[in-house]
Design a protein around this motif. Structure first.
Motif, PDB file in Angstrom:
ATOM      1  N   SER A  74       0.796  -1.228   0.000  1.00  0.00           N
ATOM      2  CA  SER A  74       0.000   0.000   0.000  1.00  0.00           C
ATOM      3  C   SER A  74       0.828   1.277   0.000  1.00  0.00           C
ATOM      4  O   SER A  74       0.268   2.368  -0.114  1.00  0.00           O
ATOM      5  N   TYR A  75       2.124   1.175   0.176  1.00  0.00           N
ATOM      6  CA  TYR A  75       2.985   2.345   0.377  1.00  0.00           C
ATOM      7  C   TYR A  75       2.489   3.212   1.543  1.00  0.00           C
ATOM      8  O   TYR A  75       2.635   4.424   1.541  1.00  0.00           O
ATOM      9  N   TYR A  76       1.903   2.555   2.538  1.00  0.00           N
ATOM     10  CA  TYR A  76       1.474   3.236   3.759  1.00  0.00           C
ATOM     11  C   TYR A  76       0.637   4.471   3.431  1.00  0.00           C
ATOM     12  O   TYR A  76       0.807   5.545   3.987  1.00  0.00           O
ATOM     13  N   THR A  77      -0.295   4.257   2.488  1.00  0.00           N
ATOM     14  CA  THR A  77      -1.080   5.346   1.911  1.00  0.00           C
ATOM     15  C   THR A  77      -2.570   5.022   2.004  1.00  0.00           C
ATOM     16  O   THR A  77      -2.957   3.857   1.964  1.00  0.00           O
ATOM     17  N   ASP A  78      -3.395   6.045   2.145  1.00  0.00           N
ATOM     18  CA  ASP A  78      -4.834   5.871   1.953  1.00  0.00           C
ATOM     19  C   ASP A  78      -5.058   5.678   0.456  1.00  0.00           C
ATOM     20  O   ASP A  78      -4.982   6.627  -0.333  1.00  0.00           O
ATOM     21  N   GLY A 118       8.746   0.530   3.430  1.00  0.00           N
ATOM     22  CA  GLY A 118       8.583   0.880   4.841  1.00  0.00           C
ATOM     23  C   GLY A 118       9.448   2.049   5.263  1.00  0.00           C
ATOM     24  O   GLY A 118       9.093   2.778   6.199  1.00  0.00           O
ATOM     25  N   GLY A 119      10.592   2.255   4.609  1.00  0.00           N
ATOM     26  CA  GLY A 119      11.399   3.442   4.881  1.00  0.00           C
ATOM     27  C   GLY A 119      10.665   4.699   4.453  1.00  0.00           C
ATOM     28  O   GLY A 119      10.662   5.714   5.169  1.00  0.00           O
ATOM     29  N   TYR A 120      10.031   4.616   3.289  1.00  0.00           N
ATOM     30  CA  TYR A 120       9.174   5.719   2.853  1.00  0.00           C
ATOM     31  C   TYR A 120       8.046   5.944   3.846  1.00  0.00           C
ATOM     32  O   TYR A 120       7.764   7.084   4.253  1.00  0.00           O
ATOM     33  N   GLY A 121       7.394   4.863   4.274  1.00  0.00           N
ATOM     34  CA  GLY A 121       6.298   4.994   5.226  1.00  0.00           C
ATOM     35  C   GLY A 121       6.730   5.601   6.542  1.00  0.00           C
ATOM     36  O   GLY A 121       6.027   6.423   7.123  1.00  0.00           O
ATOM     37  N   ALA A 122       7.911   5.199   7.017  1.00  0.00           N
ATOM     38  CA  ALA A 122       8.409   5.726   8.288  1.00  0.00           C
ATOM     39  C   ALA A 122       8.668   7.223   8.202  1.00  0.00           C
ATOM     40  O   ALA A 122       8.277   7.994   9.093  1.00  0.00           O
TER      41      ALA A 122
END
Length: 250
Positions: A74-78, A118-122
């Motif tokens: 999801s790339y930690y995205t809505d 996850g680095g992007y998400g963090a």
């Protein structure tokens, strides 16, 4: 230290979701543990850090709760066509975890880290919610999401279109460069970036680290021999944790 997987109900997602907790053992003078949200990469899940790295050994003896959530690809995205993963992460996950374990509410003892996606998400979570975190770490992070989308191959278009929409448009709130431009240095969590010199995202990391430096944001960037793989992530999560906990380098 104890490791346990939990399946919990998410009101935001409207479905059950898995997460792992690595819980410290010992009283540590009665002090509540710090917390590290440790995020997985694309194609991985909440077990990946445990199965593929020595994370359990690296946090043994530390007063640190490690939360390993699961968010799919999801790339930690809505997502444009899918669950609201960032909302789950940023607004619901902490409350779920507090029903499972006790940990500090102090911003200075709250951290987030991850690898690749996850680095992007963090970094995104820390830059969008700087009042929540004392520090964030990215290993081989997808720090230039616009550049990443420009380079996708046709066979992966549908995957990324579900996240960012059919035109693959990145909102400012999902663009790390835009977020970095808006945050005052005094409000920014301490940031740690590491990337291998053979990594496919090396240019992205160099560019983003350079932007952080020009903006005067509190960040360390490390470039070392390595590729986009678990050998590199297993090696560099160790100094990343020491950086977050402000421990002396070994």
């Amino acid at each position: 230290m104890a490791t346990a997987m939990h399946t919990v109900e998410s009101a935001v997602l409207g479905r059950p979701v898995r997460l792992n907790l690595i819980t410290p053992e010992g009283d540590f003078g009665g002090e509540e543990p710090a917390v590290l949200y440790l995020l997985h990469g694309n194609g991985q899940d909440c077990t990946s850090w445990i199965r593929r790295s020595g994370i359990e050994r690296y946090v043994a003896g530390k007063n640190l709760l490690v939360v390993l959530p699961e968010v799919g690809c999801s790339y930690y995205t809505d997502m444009a066509d899918g669950p609201r993963w960032f909302t789950y992460l940023s607004e619901e996950l902490e409350g779920i975890c507090r029903r499972l374990a006790d940990f500090s509410r102090d911003r200075r003892r709250t951290f987030v880290a991850g690898l690749s996606m996850g680095g992007y998400g963090a970094l995104k979570w820390a830059l969008r919610r700087p009042e929540r975190f004392g520090g964030a770490a990215s290993l081989s992070g997808t720090t230039d999401i616009v550049g990443r989308l420009a380079a996708i191959t046709p066979d992966r278009y549908e995957e990324f279109a579900a996240i960012f929409g059919p035109r693959l448009q990145v909102l400012e709130e999902d663009n790390l460069f835009s977020l970095a431009e808006k945050i005052p240095p005094e409000s920014c969590p301490r940031l740690y970036l590491a990337c291998g010199d053979q990594d496919k995202f090396l240019r992205f990391n160099r560019d983003f680290a350079g932007r952080l430096a020009r903006l005067g944001l509190p960040a360390q960037y490390h470039e070392a021999p390595g590729d986009h793989n678990w050998a590199f992530w297993d090696r560099w999560i160790q100094p990343a944790i020491r950086f977050l906990l402000e421990e002396e380098p070994q």
